[in-house]
Design an enzyme around this catalytic site. Structure first.
Site, PDB file in Angstrom:
ATOM      1  N   CYS A 165      49.477 -83.400 -44.851  1.00  0.00           N
ATOM      2  CA  CYS A 165      49.043 -82.067 -44.445  1.00  0.00           C
ATOM      3  C   CYS A 165      48.469 -82.101 -43.035  1.00  0.00           C
ATOM      4  CB  CYS A 165      47.994 -81.557 -45.434  1.00  0.00           C
ATOM      5  SG  CYS A 165      47.230 -80.003 -44.935  1.00  0.00           S
TER       6      CYS A 165
ATOM      7  N   ASP B 188      51.956 -85.427 -48.768  1.00  0.00           N
ATOM      8  CA  ASP B 188      52.983 -84.518 -49.272  1.00  0.00           C
ATOM      9  C   ASP B 188      54.211 -85.359 -49.604  1.00  0.00           C
ATOM     10  OD1 ASP B 188      51.420 -82.190 -48.792  1.00  0.00           O
ATOM     11  OD2 ASP B 188      52.056 -82.163 -46.693  1.00  0.00           O
TER      12      ASP B 188
END
Length: 282
Positions: free
Chosen positions: A190, A197
Site C-alpha cells: 500500500c 497487497d
C-alpha cells in the site's frame, strides 16, 4: 518509495489513521485519489492514454436495512472506468459501505442507485454497480487465469527493489507470437500504510516473444514497491509497452481481499474481455 507518496493530494486520506466507524449512511466518507499522481510521472496524459479498462471491485461485506428494518445482505460488483479523474481509496470505500449497516432503504435498486451515484461523484467518472443475492452466487466455481504460469523457474533472486532494468532487451527473436502468461507471485505494498497487497497477474500480448525469466524478475521486483493496485497495473502495462513494444497488450491483476473488498484492475489496447470469476486466493 513512489515519487508522489508525500503529495498533498494524499494528506487528507483516512488511510493509515485511526478512524471512527459510522453505521448510518454518509457519502462524505468516500475519498478519491487523482489518477494523475502516477500517470504524470509515467508520461501518461488523460486525453491520450495507451489503454482502456476498468477497476473491478467485489464487495463482500455489504448490508443495510429494508423499509421494515430487516437486515439485507448482498455481494456487490462495481466497475469503474479508466477515464475517471480519481480512483477510489479502498479504506474510505470500506468505511462508506459500513455506513449502510443501520440505514433503511426502500428496495435493492435504491441501494444500487445510491452506490452508483456516490461512487461516480467521488471518482468523477463512469461507474456501474450490480448487486447479487447470496443464492445467485452459491455454487459459483473458483476460477483460474488462462495462460502459461511462469512461476516455477529454477532461478536465484536476491533483489526485491523495483526496477525496469529486467525489461531491457527482454524480447527475443523476430518472430511474432501471441501468448498469455500468468504469475501468482505479484506482491506490492500500500502506498500509505505499506501493508502487503497480494495478487495474481495475467499478461496477454502479441509481439516479439518476451523472455519469461526477465519478466518474472521484473514482477518480483514489485515486492518492496509502494503503490495502489490500480497504479501498479498501469505501471506494468506502460513498462511492457515501452520496453517490449508488443502490437497488442492486456494486463489484468486480481488481488486478495482486504476489509471485505477485492480490487481487480485491467488495462488493454485490444479487445480483451476479463473473466470476473474469483481466483483461489479470493
Amino acid at each position: 518509495m513512489s515519487s508522489y507518496a508525500n503529495h498533498q493530494a494524499l494528506a487528507g486520506l483516512t488511510l493509515g489513521k485511526s478512524t471512527d466507524y459510522r453505521d448510518t449512511y454518509d457519502a462524505s466518507l468516500l475519498q478519491g485519489v487523482p489518477r494523475s499522481l502516477n500517470r504524470d510521472p509515467l508520461g501518461l496524459k488523460a486525453d491520450n492514454l495507451p489503454f482502456h479498462g476498468t477497476d473491478i471491485w467485489t464487495l463482500y461485506e455489504l448490508s443495510w436495512l429494508n423499509a421494515k428494518g430487516l437486515p439485507q445482505v448482498a455481494v456487490g460488483h462495481v466497475e469503474l472506468d479508466y477515464t475517471s479523474v480519481n480512483l477510489i481509496e479502498s479504506k474510505s470505500f470500506k468505511l462508506y459501505l459500513n455506513s449502510f449497516n443501520q440505514t433503511r432503504f426502500n428496495n435493492w435498486d435504491e441501494v444500487r442507485q445510491t452506490l452508483e451515484r456516490d461512487l461516480s461523484t467521488c471518482a468523477q467518472g463512469k461507474i456501474s454497480v450490480a448487486l447479487y443475492r447470496l443464492d445467485e452466487l452459491e455454487g459459483q466455481p473458483i476460477g483460474h487465469f488462462n495462460g502459461t504460469c511462469i512461476d516455477d523457474q529454477d532461478i536465484t533472486i536476491d533483489n526485491y527493489e523495483f526496477t525496469t532494468d529486467y525489461l531491457e532487451n527482454a524480447t527475443c527473436g523476430e518472430k511474432v507470437v501471441e501468448e498469455t502468461l500468468v504469475s501468482h507471485l505479484l506482491k506490492s505494498n500500500c502506498l500509505i500504510t505499506h501493508q502487503p497487497d497480494w495478487g495474481s497477474i495475467q499478461i496477454q500480448y502479441r509481439g516479439r516473444q518476451i523472455d519469461r525469466e526477465k519478466l518474472l524478475r521484473y514482477l518480483v521486483s514489485f515486492r518492496h514497491h509502494n503503490e495502489f493496485h490500480e497504479q501498479c497495473v498501469e505501471r506494468i502495462f506502460n513498462d511492457l509497452l515501452r520496453f517490449c513494444q508488443p502490437e497488442k497488450l492486456s494486463v489484468y491483476a486480481r488481488y486478495t481481499r482486504r476489509g471485505g473488498l477485492d480490487i481487480n484492475p485491467w488495462r488493454s489496447n485490444s479487445d480483451f474481455v476479463p473473466s470476473t470469476t474469483r481466483l483461489v486466493r479470493q
